[in-house]
Motif scaffolding. Structure first.
Motif, PDB file in Angstrom:
ATOM      1  N   ILE A  62       0.861  -1.187   0.000  1.00  0.00           N
ATOM      2  CA  ILE A  62       0.000   0.000   0.000  1.00  0.00           C
ATOM      3  C   ILE A  62       0.896   1.235   0.000  1.00  0.00           C
ATOM      4  O   ILE A  62       1.919   1.271   0.665  1.00  0.00           O
ATOM      5  CB  ILE A  62      -0.932   0.015   1.246  1.00  0.00           C
ATOM      6  CG1 ILE A  62      -1.934  -1.138   1.202  1.00  0.00           C
ATOM      7  CG2 ILE A  62      -1.657   1.348   1.395  1.00  0.00           C
ATOM      8  CD1 ILE A  62      -3.042  -1.058   0.179  1.00  0.00           C
ATOM      9  N   HIS A  86      -2.452  -5.742  -5.884  1.00  0.00           N
ATOM     10  CA  HIS A  86      -2.345  -4.584  -4.988  1.00  0.00           C
ATOM     11  C   HIS A  86      -2.802  -5.099  -3.626  1.00  0.00           C
ATOM     12  O   HIS A  86      -3.990  -5.300  -3.418  1.00  0.00           O
ATOM     13  CB  HIS A  86      -3.281  -3.492  -5.535  1.00  0.00           C
ATOM     14  CG  HIS A  86      -3.174  -2.173  -4.844  1.00  0.00           C
ATOM     15  ND1 HIS A  86      -3.948  -1.104  -5.193  1.00  0.00           N
ATOM     16  CD2 HIS A  86      -2.395  -1.731  -3.837  1.00  0.00           C
ATOM     17  CE1 HIS A  86      -3.652  -0.065  -4.441  1.00  0.00           C
ATOM     18  NE2 HIS A  86      -2.723  -0.424  -3.599  1.00  0.00           N
ATOM     19  N   SER A  87      -1.872  -5.342  -2.731  1.00  0.00           N
ATOM     20  CA  SER A  87      -2.223  -6.186  -1.584  1.00  0.00           C
ATOM     21  C   SER A  87      -2.382  -5.415  -0.275  1.00  0.00           C
ATOM     22  O   SER A  87      -3.118  -4.445  -0.218  1.00  0.00           O
ATOM     23  CB  SER A  87      -1.206  -7.321  -1.465  1.00  0.00           C
ATOM     24  OG  SER A  87       0.031  -6.861  -0.978  1.00  0.00           O
ATOM     25  N   ILE A  88      -1.690  -5.849   0.748  1.00  0.00           N
ATOM     26  CA  ILE A  88      -1.897  -5.335   2.105  1.00  0.00           C
ATOM     27  C   ILE A  88      -0.669  -4.540   2.523  1.00  0.00           C
ATOM     28  O   ILE A  88       0.457  -4.871   2.150  1.00  0.00           O
ATOM     29  CB  ILE A  88      -2.117  -6.514   3.089  1.00  0.00           C
ATOM     30  CG1 ILE A  88      -3.210  -7.454   2.572  1.00  0.00           C
ATOM     31  CG2 ILE A  88      -2.448  -6.019   4.482  1.00  0.00           C
ATOM     32  CD1 ILE A  88      -3.313  -8.755   3.356  1.00  0.00           C
ATOM     33  N   HIS A  89      -0.897  -3.512   3.348  1.00  0.00           N
ATOM     34  CA  HIS A  89       0.203  -2.632   3.737  1.00  0.00           C
ATOM     35  C   HIS A  89       1.340  -3.420   4.398  1.00  0.00           C
ATOM     36  O   HIS A  89       1.139  -4.065   5.428  1.00  0.00           O
ATOM     37  CB  HIS A  89      -0.337  -1.587   4.714  1.00  0.00           C
ATOM     38  CG  HIS A  89       0.531  -0.359   4.779  1.00  0.00           C
ATOM     39  ND1 HIS A  89       1.530  -0.095   3.877  1.00  0.00           N
ATOM     40  CD2 HIS A  89       0.522   0.679   5.644  1.00  0.00           C
ATOM     41  CE1 HIS A  89       2.102   1.058   4.184  1.00  0.00           C
ATOM     42  NE2 HIS A  89       1.510   1.545   5.248  1.00  0.00           N
ATOM     43  N   ARG A 105       2.870  -6.053   3.280  1.00  0.00           N
ATOM     44  CA  ARG A 105       2.912  -7.512   3.063  1.00  0.00           C
ATOM     45  C   ARG A 105       3.267  -7.897   1.633  1.00  0.00           C
ATOM     46  O   ARG A 105       3.094  -9.058   1.243  1.00  0.00           O
ATOM     47  CB  ARG A 105       1.586  -8.190   3.421  1.00  0.00           C
ATOM     48  CG  ARG A 105       0.950  -7.755   4.692  1.00  0.00           C
ATOM     49  CD  ARG A 105       1.782  -8.001   5.911  1.00  0.00           C
ATOM     50  NE  ARG A 105       1.571  -6.862   6.794  1.00  0.00           N
ATOM     51  CZ  ARG A 105       2.399  -6.425   7.705  1.00  0.00           C
ATOM     52  NH1 ARG A 105       3.548  -7.032   7.896  1.00  0.00           N
ATOM     53  NH2 ARG A 105       2.127  -5.369   8.420  1.00  0.00           N
ATOM     54  N   GLY A 142       7.711   3.404   2.974  1.00  0.00           N
ATOM     55  CA  GLY A 142       6.853   3.105   4.117  1.00  0.00           C
ATOM     56  C   GLY A 142       6.528   1.623   4.152  1.00  0.00           C
ATOM     57  O   GLY A 142       6.699   0.954   5.165  1.00  0.00           O
ATOM     58  N   ILE A 181       6.420  -0.493   7.934  1.00  0.00           N
ATOM     59  CA  ILE A 181       5.454  -1.481   8.416  1.00  0.00           C
ATOM     60  C   ILE A 181       5.790  -2.894   7.958  1.00  0.00           C
ATOM     61  O   ILE A 181       5.384  -3.853   8.591  1.00  0.00           O
ATOM     62  CB  ILE A 181       4.025  -1.057   7.994  1.00  0.00           C
ATOM     63  CG1 ILE A 181       2.964  -1.784   8.805  1.00  0.00           C
ATOM     64  CG2 ILE A 181       3.790  -1.242   6.513  1.00  0.00           C
ATOM     65  CD1 ILE A 181       1.584  -1.173   8.687  1.00  0.00           C
TER      66      ILE A 181
END
Lengths: 413, 326
Positions: free
Chosen positions: B62, B78-81, B83, B107, B112
């Motif tokens: 993200i 387009h997946s998960i922040h 991951r 970021g 994350i």
């Protein structure tokens, strides 16, 4: 004093007046303006002493708050949606350890599909994590609930999540009163933690508890919620006495006295519901509404009292519990157990879809005539769903549904 | 005229895609955003390397840069922040035949998702990882990121950030099993292409940090480096990058660096004199996770049967009692 403010800015200002000693910040829409506001207030010295830390993820944000709170500091953070789910393990830990962290949740849908707009899926996902959950009806209540939240959290040593509808409330700009510093100080005494780092009385936090005591320790989380059921109305009365307005409650009733049909909801949609109720009252329908402020603890007795005279209840909820219906309605049914009052579930406003007065009027009118299903989806485009189901039937490899539905919606336009 | 199936298959293999056939949609990035330069270079790479769209996947997390897969007419996720890397690992495990690219920002990767970053380097799966490093959180509109330079004023650091920026190159070069590390700047498009091509050709985890401009939230951050080419130090070597003569005239600050020299790569990565651009480290000998975990023997029916029988024999009860089995 009323000032024209964005709700997020007003929340930042009121948090500053609650004098947190540690603020953990990690940006996520639609909560970001709150922690940005706090960063300014720390910079210009309005909020001092305070450690403001930018961390690398939501898990870290709440973990740092956990550590700070365990060491005796008043700690605050804010998040939304995926952020809350990212920190889920720590959410349980904070309550399990009895740490009075206050967190703002800028309510937002949970993906996939990716969606930044408002609903209550995030709060519902962690409704049973042992936190007190308070839902704001409007921007002013969103501001006020934070003062109440710190006092409640610290009295009970139990964390509180203040749920504020993303964008609808967080980004609304309107005249707001940020409680004055003197009043906040009088309402919210300095934090007296039940555990501190004290070399004369050393403790270890984070014990492993086996079957011999786990149930009892967990029961205490329930006990605190029961205490909160008593304290929330008392604190709301204190708040009214000092600040002169009704903010915070177990629930707010609206024209329920002689109502045959009562709509139950939470958050900003309750304002629209009240307008719809007024219109339907003018048309001669005996209808009313209840806005739940406390979702955890769930005010079973208070709600049963408010709904007791109704012939039917409609729960309008901004979340979907797939396989059941709505998370709220099952709780409402628990409050009405043993009473022959039908409870209709209406799923509305997912992922930021507007819940309009017209749609609500149609829903309430139909429910008033008992002409709705137990579970109904407000403004659902059934044709679009049928087309996608047909695609599923047509071929096994029908592709990601979200993309299919988007293409379909574009074609329909 | 009829065409045989074989002809069809052969025609498929000769199929060559034009640039336009890798393009999808109009990017929603701001004007002047470095993501545009990366997108152009990647589309060129896909065309020149003749990557089949159905054999290519772009996985992102993200952030601004994570919109990348939407603009490639290939598989996209387009997946998960945070991951992107483990999701790409899953894709690679299930479909080792795919060319896997990962688009992640400072970021997504360095904040994350930092834990995954370390372990993805260690797994050394065959994938090309592009760190779109604009040194700011752009999607949430200007908050300092871990790679923001010390003193960056942002919405969460109004007095300027307090910490030295994290250096993604030294971090990557410090992890066991690192096999390919490169850096490039978005304002030298030919080098972006050359470095990404080398990264793609590497069999293993290739990590390319692209220092990119964010005119909206980090305006002017690289202005001096852009105006003074000597602020960029191009790493060249016969086994690494060789500079095009047209660029040699502009980029005179060059350093001969053998990309197999890990210790020197770390020194170069740590240097603050100039922005090193090129291949810092390349070691094709580092075993890939897929290789390590691949079965060493062919799983023939006979071998499977023999293994099952040996397993089941453990539970045999012999008529003469347990002593007979010892």
């Amino acid at each position: 004093m009323l000032k024209q403010l964005e709700c997020s800015r007003a929340i930042a200002e009121v948090i500053a007046r609650c004098r947190p000693e540690v603020v953990c910040a990690y940006p996520i829409t639609p909560q970001t303006h709150i922690v940005e506001g706090l960063s300014e207030l720390v910079r210009d010295g309005t909020l001092a002493p305070c450690e403001y830390i930018n961390v690398e993820s939501e898990t870290s944000a709440l973990s740092v708050a956990l550590g700070a709170s365990a060491a005796g500091a008043r700690a605050y953070t804010a998040t939304a949606s995926q952020g809350l789910l990212h920190m889920a393990e720590v959410v349980y830990n904070v309550s399990g350890l009895g740490l009075p962290v206050v967190m703002t949740l800028g309510n937002r849908a949970v993906g996939a599909p990716i969606n930044i707009w408002n609903d209550h899926s995030d709060a519902m996902a962690l409704k049973d994590a042992g936190w007190i959950q308070l839902f704001a009806r409007d921007a002013q209540e969103a501001v006020d609930l934070h003062v109440l939240a710190f006092r409640l959290a610290e009295e009970l040593s139990c964390p509180v999540m203040v749920c504020v509808d993303g964008f609808v409330l967080t980004h609304s700009v309107e005249p707001l009163d940020v409680p004055a510093q003197d009043d906040v100080d009088a309402f919210l005494p300095p934090y007296r933690p039940v555990q501190v780092l004290d070399p004369t009385d050393p403790v270890s936090i984070g014990a492993m508890v086996g079957p011999e005591a786990f149930t009892e320790v967990r029961y205490l989380a329930h006990h605190k919620q029961l205490q909160a059921l008593e304290r929330i109305p008392q604190l709301a009365a204190d708040f009214r006495a000092r600040f002169g307005r009704d903010s915070g409650a177990l629930l707010h009733g609206y024209r329920t006295g002689d109502a045959d049909t009562i709509v139950v909801a939470m958050g900003s949609v309750t304002g629209t519901i009240e307008v719809a109720i007024d219109e339907l009252r003018d048309a001669g329908l005996a209808v009313g509404a209840v806005a739940l402020c406390a979702f955890r603890p769930f005010p079973l007795a208070a709600l049963a009292g408010a709904l007791g005279g109704a012939q039917r209840v409609v729960v309008v909820e901004r979340n979907l519990a797939p396989g059941l219906g709505g998370a709220m309605a099952s709780n409402v049914r628990m409050a009405l157990r043993g009473q022959p009052i039908p409870v209709y579930t209406a799923i509305a406003g997912l992922g930021g879809r507007p819940v309009t007065r017209a749609s609500l009027r149609r829903l309430i009118e139909a429910a008033h005539a008992d002409a709705v299903d137990d579970l109904t989806f407000v403004d659902l485009d059934n044709d679009a769903i049928d087309r996608e189901l047909a695609r599923w039937d047509e071929r096994r490899r029908s592709g990601p549904s979200a993309e299919n539905m988007l293409r379909d919606a574009r074609r329909a336009r | 005229m009829t065409t045989s199936l074989t002809d069809c298959v052969l025609a498929l293999y000769e199929e060559h895609h034009e640039l336009e056939e890798y393009q999808s949609g109009m990017p929603r990035w701001c004007n002047g955003c470095g993501d545009n330069a990366i997108l152009t270079a990647v589309q060129r790479l896909c065309r020149d390397a003749e990557l089949r769209p159905e054999k290519t996947v772009f996985v992102s997390g993200i952030g601004c840069s994570s919109r990348f897969p939407h603009y490639m007419k290939t598989y996209g996720f387009h997946s998960i922040h945070g991951r992107a890397l483990p999701i790409a690992e899953g894709v690679k495990l299930a479909r080792p035949d795919l060319h896997v690219f990962v688009n992640t920002g400072d970021g997504d990767c360095c904040s994350i998702g930092a834990a995954h970053w370390i372990h993805a380097i260690r797994y050394n799966m065959n994938m090309t990882v592009i760190l779109h490093d604009n040194q700011i959180y752009g999607l949430t509109k200007k908050q300092a990121s871990p790679t923001s330079p010390l003193g960056t004023r942002s919405n969460t650091t109004p007095r300027g950030s307090y910490l030295e920026a994290l250096n993604p190159l030294t971090v990557t070069l410090g992890v066991q099993n690192v096999s390919f590390v490169a850096q490039v700047v978005d304002w030298i498009p030919d080098l972006v292409f050359d470095v990404l091509s080398a990264a793609y050709r590497h069999q293993g985890f290739s990590f390319v940090r692209v220092i990119q401009r964010c005119p909206e939230f980090q305006p002017g951050l690289h202005e001096i480096a852009m105006r003074e080419p000597n602020r960029v130090q191009v790493l060249t070597h016969p086994r690494g990058l060789q500079l095009d003569p047209s660029l040699e005239r502009v980029y005179k600050n060059r350093l001969e660096h053998d990309p197999s020299d890990l210790s020197r790569a770390r020194d170069i990565a740590s240097s603050t004199d100039a922005i090193p651009v090129g291949i810092l480290y390349w070691n094709p000998e580092v075993p890939r996770y897929e290789q390590i975990r691949a079965p060493s023997q062919l799983r023939t029916p006979d071998k499977i049967r023999a293994g099952l029988e040996a397993e089941l024999d453990k539970y045999t009860i012999w008529p003469d009692g347990p002593t007979a089995t010892t």
